[in-house]
Design a protein around this motif. Structure first.
Motif, PDB file in Angstrom:
ATOM      1  N   VAL A 117       0.843  -1.199   0.000  1.00  0.00           N
ATOM      2  CA  VAL A 117       0.000   0.000   0.000  1.00  0.00           C
ATOM      3  C   VAL A 117       0.878   1.249   0.000  1.00  0.00           C
ATOM      4  CG1 VAL A 117      -1.625   1.340   1.421  1.00  0.00           C
ATOM      5  CG2 VAL A 117      -2.035  -1.101   1.000  1.00  0.00           C
ATOM      6  N   GLU A 118       1.924   1.261   0.814  1.00  0.00           N
ATOM      7  CA  GLU A 118       2.830   2.403   0.867  1.00  0.00           C
ATOM      8  C   GLU A 118       3.610   2.554  -0.437  1.00  0.00           C
ATOM      9  OE1 GLU A 118       5.206   1.878   4.401  1.00  0.00           O
ATOM     10  OE2 GLU A 118       3.456   2.120   5.712  1.00  0.00           O
ATOM     11  N   LEU A 119       4.060   1.438  -1.006  1.00  0.00           N
ATOM     12  CA  LEU A 119       4.785   1.473  -2.273  1.00  0.00           C
ATOM     13  C   LEU A 119       3.893   2.022  -3.385  1.00  0.00           C
ATOM     14  CD1 LEU A 119       7.256   0.872  -4.017  1.00  0.00           C
ATOM     15  CD2 LEU A 119       6.421  -1.492  -4.230  1.00  0.00           C
ATOM     16  N   ILE A 120       2.654   1.577  -3.439  1.00  0.00           N
ATOM     17  CA  ILE A 120       1.712   2.044  -4.456  1.00  0.00           C
ATOM     18  C   ILE A 120       1.489   3.555  -4.330  1.00  0.00           C
ATOM     19  CG2 ILE A 120      -0.723   1.960  -5.156  1.00  0.00           C
ATOM     20  CD1 ILE A 120      -0.520  -1.125  -4.621  1.00  0.00           C
ATOM     21  N   ALA A 121       1.318   4.032  -3.110  1.00  0.00           N
ATOM     22  CA  ALA A 121       1.121   5.471  -2.896  1.00  0.00           C
ATOM     23  C   ALA A 121       2.340   6.257  -3.377  1.00  0.00           C
ATOM     24  CB  ALA A 121       0.838   5.761  -1.423  1.00  0.00           C
ATOM     25  N   ASP A 122       3.533   5.776  -3.058  1.00  0.00           N
ATOM     26  CA  ASP A 122       4.753   6.448  -3.484  1.00  0.00           C
ATOM     27  C   ASP A 122       4.895   6.402  -5.006  1.00  0.00           C
ATOM     28  OD1 ASP A 122       7.294   7.779  -3.025  1.00  0.00           O
ATOM     29  OD2 ASP A 122       8.215   5.872  -3.588  1.00  0.00           O
ATOM     30  N   LEU A 123       4.616   5.263  -5.612  1.00  0.00           N
ATOM     31  CA  LEU A 123       4.716   5.144  -7.070  1.00  0.00           C
ATOM     32  C   LEU A 123       3.707   6.056  -7.767  1.00  0.00           C
ATOM     33  CD1 LEU A 123       5.266   1.299  -7.405  1.00  0.00           C
ATOM     34  CD2 LEU A 123       6.932   3.100  -7.938  1.00  0.00           C
ATOM     35  N   LYS A 124       2.501   6.148  -7.242  1.00  0.00           N
ATOM     36  CA  LYS A 124       1.498   7.041  -7.832  1.00  0.00           C
ATOM     37  C   LYS A 124       1.974   8.485  -7.796  1.00  0.00           C
ATOM     38  CE  LYS A 124      -2.728   4.369  -7.147  1.00  0.00           C
ATOM     39  NZ  LYS A 124      -4.009   4.270  -6.425  1.00  0.00           N
ATOM     40  N   ARG A 125       2.598   8.886  -6.695  1.00  0.00           N
ATOM     41  CA  ARG A 125       3.120  10.242  -6.572  1.00  0.00           C
ATOM     42  C   ARG A 125       4.216  10.490  -7.607  1.00  0.00           C
ATOM     43  NH1 ARG A 125       7.522  12.025  -4.910  1.00  0.00           N
ATOM     44  NH2 ARG A 125       8.163  10.124  -3.839  1.00  0.00           N
ATOM     45  N   GLN A 126       5.142   9.539  -7.722  1.00  0.00           N
ATOM     46  CA  GLN A 126       6.242   9.696  -8.675  1.00  0.00           C
ATOM     47  C   GLN A 126       5.744   9.689 -10.125  1.00  0.00           C
ATOM     48  OE1 GLN A 126      10.029   7.570  -7.977  1.00  0.00           O
ATOM     49  NE2 GLN A 126       8.976   6.688  -6.195  1.00  0.00           N
ATOM     50  N   VAL A 127       4.788   8.832 -10.423  1.00  0.00           N
ATOM     51  CA  VAL A 127       4.224   8.775 -11.773  1.00  0.00           C
ATOM     52  C   VAL A 127       3.577  10.108 -12.119  1.00  0.00           C
ATOM     53  CG1 VAL A 127       2.348   7.755 -13.166  1.00  0.00           C
ATOM     54  CG2 VAL A 127       3.961   6.271 -11.952  1.00  0.00           C
ATOM     55  N   ALA A 128       2.810  10.666 -11.184  1.00  0.00           N
ATOM     56  CA  ALA A 128       2.150  11.957 -11.410  1.00  0.00           C
ATOM     57  C   ALA A 128       3.181  13.049 -11.705  1.00  0.00           C
ATOM     58  CB  ALA A 128       1.285  12.337 -10.211  1.00  0.00           C
ATOM     59  N   GLU A 129       4.293  13.061 -10.968  1.00  0.00           N
ATOM     60  CA  GLU A 129       5.350  14.050 -11.204  1.00  0.00           C
ATOM     61  C   GLU A 129       5.941  13.893 -12.594  1.00  0.00           C
ATOM     62  OE1 GLU A 129       8.213  13.403  -8.099  1.00  0.00           O
ATOM     63  OE2 GLU A 129       6.931  14.285  -6.552  1.00  0.00           O
ATOM     64  N   GLN A 130       6.189  12.657 -12.991  1.00  0.00           N
ATOM     65  CA  GLN A 130       6.773  12.414 -14.313  1.00  0.00           C
ATOM     66  C   GLN A 130       5.782  12.723 -15.433  1.00  0.00           C
ATOM     67  OE1 GLN A 130       9.991  11.672 -15.089  1.00  0.00           O
ATOM     68  NE2 GLN A 130      10.398  11.962 -12.907  1.00  0.00           N
ATOM     69  N   GLU A 131       4.519  12.472 -15.186  1.00  0.00           N
ATOM     70  CA  GLU A 131       3.505  12.791 -16.209  1.00  0.00           C
ATOM     71  C   GLU A 131       3.439  14.289 -16.447  1.00  0.00           C
ATOM     72  OE1 GLU A 131       0.457   8.988 -15.815  1.00  0.00           O
ATOM     73  OE2 GLU A 131       0.047  10.781 -14.638  1.00  0.00           O
ATOM     74  N   VAL A 132       3.590  15.071 -15.389  1.00  0.00           N
ATOM     75  CA  VAL A 132       3.622  16.524 -15.544  1.00  0.00           C
ATOM     76  C   VAL A 132       4.851  16.916 -16.367  1.00  0.00           C
ATOM     77  CG1 VAL A 132       3.974  18.700 -14.297  1.00  0.00           C
ATOM     78  CG2 VAL A 132       2.288  17.046 -13.477  1.00  0.00           C
ATOM     79  N   ARG A 133       5.982  16.297 -16.073  1.00  0.00           N
ATOM     80  CA  ARG A 133       7.226  16.616 -16.772  1.00  0.00           C
ATOM     81  C   ARG A 133       7.132  16.363 -18.271  1.00  0.00           C
ATOM     82  NH1 ARG A 133      11.567  14.093 -18.729  1.00  0.00           N
ATOM     83  NH2 ARG A 133      10.879  12.044 -18.060  1.00  0.00           N
ATOM     84  N   VAL A 134       6.487  15.259 -18.671  1.00  0.00           N
ATOM     85  CA  VAL A 134       6.403  14.932 -20.106  1.00  0.00           C
ATOM     86  C   VAL A 134       5.070  15.356 -20.724  1.00  0.00           C
ATOM     87  CG1 VAL A 134       8.087  13.065 -19.990  1.00  0.00           C
ATOM     88  CG2 VAL A 134       5.671  12.538 -19.752  1.00  0.00           C
ATOM     89  N   GLY A 135       4.249  16.041 -19.945  1.00  0.00           N
ATOM     90  CA  GLY A 135       3.025  16.596 -20.491  1.00  0.00           C
ATOM     91  C   GLY A 135       1.920  15.601 -20.792  1.00  0.00           C
ATOM     92  N   VAL A 136       1.758  14.632 -19.942  1.00  0.00           N
ATOM     93  CA  VAL A 136       0.684  13.645 -20.123  1.00  0.00           C
ATOM     94  C   VAL A 136      -0.642  14.254 -19.694  1.00  0.00           C
ATOM     95  CG1 VAL A 136      -0.215  11.401 -19.404  1.00  0.00           C
ATOM     96  CG2 VAL A 136       2.212  11.690 -19.857  1.00  0.00           C
TER      97      VAL A 136
END
Length: 136
Positions: A117-136
């Motif tokens: 559960v903690e890993l999923i929350a952290d991965l979701k946060r990181q994915v969201a940051e990267q999506e902003v970076r590449v304009g998803v």
């Protein structure tokens, strides 16, 4: 009260998010990334998150260093292009790490619900940051 998701389902969600994260991190600002085994450039959405140690070996299934962008041809039809993948891994991480990864692939490692559960929350946060970076 909703039914709790199984450990297996949580593990699969974490794996899916981690593979997405790896492809996003490798992408340039236009969303393109390179297959680490053949060098083909494709949009990150068209690449796979290829595993050096196959994901059936649970020990390294959720280890970011074990997953890199691969074109679908290399990952699926060339079964991961292991020779080229091995050379990439040695260049990237060094021979000792690659040997350790391969030698420990059958070791048992079980995640508990809270870890996932903690890993999923952290991965979701990181994915969201990267999506902003590449304009998803």
């Amino acid at each position: 009260m909703p039914k709790q998701r199984s450990i297996s389902a949580l593990s699969e969600e974490a794996a899916r998010l981690l593979q997405r994260l790896v492809r996003l991190k490798a992408a340039d600002p236009f969303g393109n990334a390179e297959c680490i085994t053949c060098g083909k450039i494709e949009h990150w959405k068209d690449l796979d998150g290829g595993h050096f140690v196959p994901r059936g070996h649970k020990k390294h299934k959720l280890r970011e260093e074990n997953i890199h962008p691969q074109c679908r041809y290399c990952n699926r039809y060339r079964h991961g292009a292991l020779a080229e993948y091995t050379l990439y891994m040695i260049d990237m991480y060094g021979r000792d790490f690659v040997e350790w990864l391969w030698e420990t692939k059958t070791d048992i490692h079980k995640y508990n619900r809270q870890e996932l559960v903690e890993l999923i929350a952290d991965l979701k946060r990181q994915v969201a940051e990267q999506e902003v970076r590449v304009g998803v």
